[in-house]
Design a protein around this motif. Structure first.
Motif, PDB file in Angstrom:
ATOM      1  N   LEU A  79      74.734 -32.770  11.606  1.00  0.00           N
ATOM      2  CA  LEU A  79      73.572 -33.337   9.936  1.00  0.00           C
ATOM      3  C   LEU A  79      73.590 -32.197   9.963  1.00  0.00           C
ATOM      4  O   LEU A  79      72.919 -31.058  10.736  1.00  0.00           O
ATOM      5  CB  LEU A  79      72.968 -34.469  10.407  1.00  0.00           C
ATOM      6  N   SER A  80      73.233 -31.507   8.379  1.00  0.00           N
ATOM      7  CA  SER A  80      73.335 -29.710   8.139  1.00  0.00           C
ATOM      8  C   SER A  80      71.966 -29.276   8.761  1.00  0.00           C
ATOM      9  O   SER A  80      71.577 -28.220   9.139  1.00  0.00           O
ATOM     10  CB  SER A  80      73.428 -29.909   6.961  1.00  0.00           C
ATOM     11  N   PHE A  81      70.649 -30.037   8.509  1.00  0.00           N
ATOM     12  CA  PHE A  81      69.598 -29.866   9.252  1.00  0.00           C
ATOM     13  C   PHE A  81      69.247 -29.688  10.664  1.00  0.00           C
ATOM     14  O   PHE A  81      68.686 -28.571  11.001  1.00  0.00           O
ATOM     15  CB  PHE A  81      68.441 -30.404   8.744  1.00  0.00           C
ATOM     16  N   GLN A  82      70.949 -30.176  11.229  1.00  0.00           N
ATOM     17  CA  GLN A  82      70.376 -29.722  13.040  1.00  0.00           C
ATOM     18  C   GLN A  82      71.792 -29.112  13.154  1.00  0.00           C
ATOM     19  O   GLN A  82      71.798 -28.517  14.199  1.00  0.00           O
ATOM     20  CB  GLN A  82      71.187 -30.843  13.614  1.00  0.00           C
ATOM     21  N   ASP A  83      72.447 -28.621  12.511  1.00  0.00           N
ATOM     22  CA  ASP A  83      73.543 -27.468  12.621  1.00  0.00           C
ATOM     23  C   ASP A  83      73.154 -25.929  12.497  1.00  0.00           C
ATOM     24  O   ASP A  83      72.896 -25.461  11.120  1.00  0.00           O
ATOM     25  CB  ASP A  83      74.384 -28.046  11.643  1.00  0.00           C
ATOM     26  N   ASP A  84      73.668 -25.464  14.001  1.00  0.00           N
ATOM     27  CA  ASP A  84      72.968 -24.035  13.468  1.00  0.00           C
ATOM     28  C   ASP A  84      73.984 -23.173  13.495  1.00  0.00           C
ATOM     29  O   ASP A  84      74.591 -21.986  13.952  1.00  0.00           O
ATOM     30  CB  ASP A  84      72.903 -23.433  14.703  1.00  0.00           C
ATOM     31  N   SER A  85      75.457 -23.631  13.475  1.00  0.00           N
ATOM     32  CA  SER A  85      76.645 -23.416  12.527  1.00  0.00           C
ATOM     33  C   SER A  85      76.583 -21.936  12.031  1.00  0.00           C
ATOM     34  O   SER A  85      75.386 -22.421  11.068  1.00  0.00           O
ATOM     35  CB  SER A  85      77.965 -23.985  12.653  1.00  0.00           C
ATOM     36  N   PHE A  86      77.870 -21.529  11.245  1.00  0.00           N
ATOM     37  CA  PHE A  86      77.836 -21.067   9.836  1.00  0.00           C
ATOM     38  C   PHE A  86      77.951 -20.583   9.375  1.00  0.00           C
ATOM     39  O   PHE A  86      79.386 -22.070   9.297  1.00  0.00           O
ATOM     40  CB  PHE A  86      78.656 -19.580  10.374  1.00  0.00           C
ATOM     41  N   VAL A  87      78.379 -20.792   7.288  1.00  0.00           N
ATOM     42  CA  VAL A  87      78.382 -21.290   6.165  1.00  0.00           C
ATOM     43  C   VAL A  87      78.768 -19.795   5.816  1.00  0.00           C
ATOM     44  O   VAL A  87      77.949 -18.792   5.597  1.00  0.00           O
ATOM     45  CB  VAL A  87      77.373 -22.247   5.534  1.00  0.00           C
ATOM     46  N   LEU A  88      79.633 -19.299   5.641  1.00  0.00           N
ATOM     47  CA  LEU A  88      80.260 -18.691   4.637  1.00  0.00           C
ATOM     48  C   LEU A  88      79.913 -18.815   2.771  1.00  0.00           C
ATOM     49  O   LEU A  88      80.250 -20.309   2.748  1.00  0.00           O
ATOM     50  CB  LEU A  88      82.050 -18.579   4.362  1.00  0.00           C
ATOM     51  N   LEU A  89      78.988 -17.790   2.167  1.00  0.00           N
ATOM     52  CA  LEU A  89      78.321 -17.698   0.828  1.00  0.00           C
ATOM     53  C   LEU A  89      79.578 -16.638   0.439  1.00  0.00           C
ATOM     54  O   LEU A  89      79.297 -15.558   1.196  1.00  0.00           O
ATOM     55  CB  LEU A  89      77.447 -18.355   0.888  1.00  0.00           C
ATOM     56  N   THR A  90      79.412 -16.624  -0.933  1.00  0.00           N
ATOM     57  CA  THR A  90      79.673 -15.256  -1.842  1.00  0.00           C
ATOM     58  C   THR A  90      78.438 -14.786  -2.490  1.00  0.00           C
ATOM     59  O   THR A  90      77.676 -15.713  -2.764  1.00  0.00           O
ATOM     60  CB  THR A  90      81.131 -15.912  -2.590  1.00  0.00           C
ATOM     61  N   GLU A  91      78.400 -13.268  -2.537  1.00  0.00           N
ATOM     62  CA  GLU A  91      77.300 -12.822  -3.149  1.00  0.00           C
ATOM     63  C   GLU A  91      78.253 -12.736  -4.512  1.00  0.00           C
ATOM     64  O   GLU A  91      78.670 -11.247  -3.946  1.00  0.00           O
ATOM     65  CB  GLU A  91      76.627 -11.570  -2.733  1.00  0.00           C
ATOM     66  N   GLN A  92      77.660 -12.610  -5.599  1.00  0.00           N
ATOM     67  CA  GLN A  92      78.354 -11.952  -7.086  1.00  0.00           C
ATOM     68  C   GLN A  92      77.726 -11.682  -8.202  1.00  0.00           C
ATOM     69  O   GLN A  92      76.635 -12.743  -8.212  1.00  0.00           O
ATOM     70  CB  GLN A  92      79.625 -12.587  -7.029  1.00  0.00           C
ATOM     71  N   PRO A  93      77.969 -11.086  -8.924  1.00  0.00           N
ATOM     72  CA  PRO A  93      76.974 -11.161 -10.158  1.00  0.00           C
ATOM     73  C   PRO A  93      77.081 -12.944 -11.259  1.00  0.00           C
ATOM     74  O   PRO A  93      78.046 -12.641 -11.179  1.00  0.00           O
ATOM     75  CB  PRO A  93      77.100  -9.968 -11.414  1.00  0.00           C
ATOM     76  N   ARG A  94      76.007 -13.123 -12.150  1.00  0.00           N
ATOM     77  CA  ARG A  94      76.344 -13.893 -12.502  1.00  0.00           C
ATOM     78  C   ARG A  94      75.180 -13.911 -13.822  1.00  0.00           C
ATOM     79  O   ARG A  94      74.343 -13.811 -14.121  1.00  0.00           O
ATOM     80  CB  ARG A  94      76.138 -15.313 -11.489  1.00  0.00           C
TER      81      ARG A  94
END
Length: 162
Positions: free
Chosen positions: A15-30
């Motif tokens: 479950l997400s709150f237990q998972d220390d794997s990485f999530v890939l995110l994008t950062e961009q102007p909005r």
């Protein structure tokens, strides 16, 4: 698209709150936000074919450089009822589909993704890639799509464990 990057082959889904794997995110102007550095999960629009999985895989490649086959995508959107979820049902008819993908990568591959500049420059996309631990994702973004994807992921993982 919730892209979960794991460095251990065969690591058990959590479950997400237990998972220390990485999530890939994008950062961009909005500009609508207005934020010059909005951190969010990768997303994209449908093309004329309307193939959600194929379009999502192509968008991921454009925004991150990762090659993801549409067969690797896990559909998280509830399949009963209307096709997709309505993020602002009172304002527009937009529907959103949520997918997840798990990839096993090396530490070197993680380092190559961290802070990488990407996006289609000819289309005005100025994207920087960010990596966040799954268990910290809810605190690292104002993106409703990311929060929804985490919730849907948790429901999917829970269902797989039953």
């Amino acid at each position: 698209m919730l892209i979960i990057l794991r460095t251990s082959v065969g690591e058990q889904r959590k479950l997400s709150f237990q998972d220390d794997s990485f999530v890939l995110l994008t950062e961009q102007p909005r500009m609508a936000a207005p934020m010059f550095n909005m951190v969010e999960i990768p997303a994209g629009m449908l093309d004329g074919k309307g193939e959600f999985a194929g379009t999502a895989a192509r968008e991921i490649h454009e925004e991150t450089g990762l090659v993801i086959d549409s067969s690797e995508l896990i559909e998280l959107t509830p399949l009963d009822g209307p096709q997709g979820l309505f993020p602002s049902v009172g304002a527009c008819d937009e529907r959103v589909h949520f997918f997840a993908c798990e990839k096993t990568v090396t530490d070197e591959q993680l380092d190559q993704l961290r802070g990488k500049l990407s996006g289609l420059r000819d289309d005005g996309e100025l994207i920087t890639l960010r990596l966040v631990r799954m268990c910290d994702l809810w605190q690292q973004t104002h993106d409703m799509k990311a929060t929804t994807a985490m919730y849907l992921w948790d429901r999917w993982v829970h269902k797989q464990c039953q």
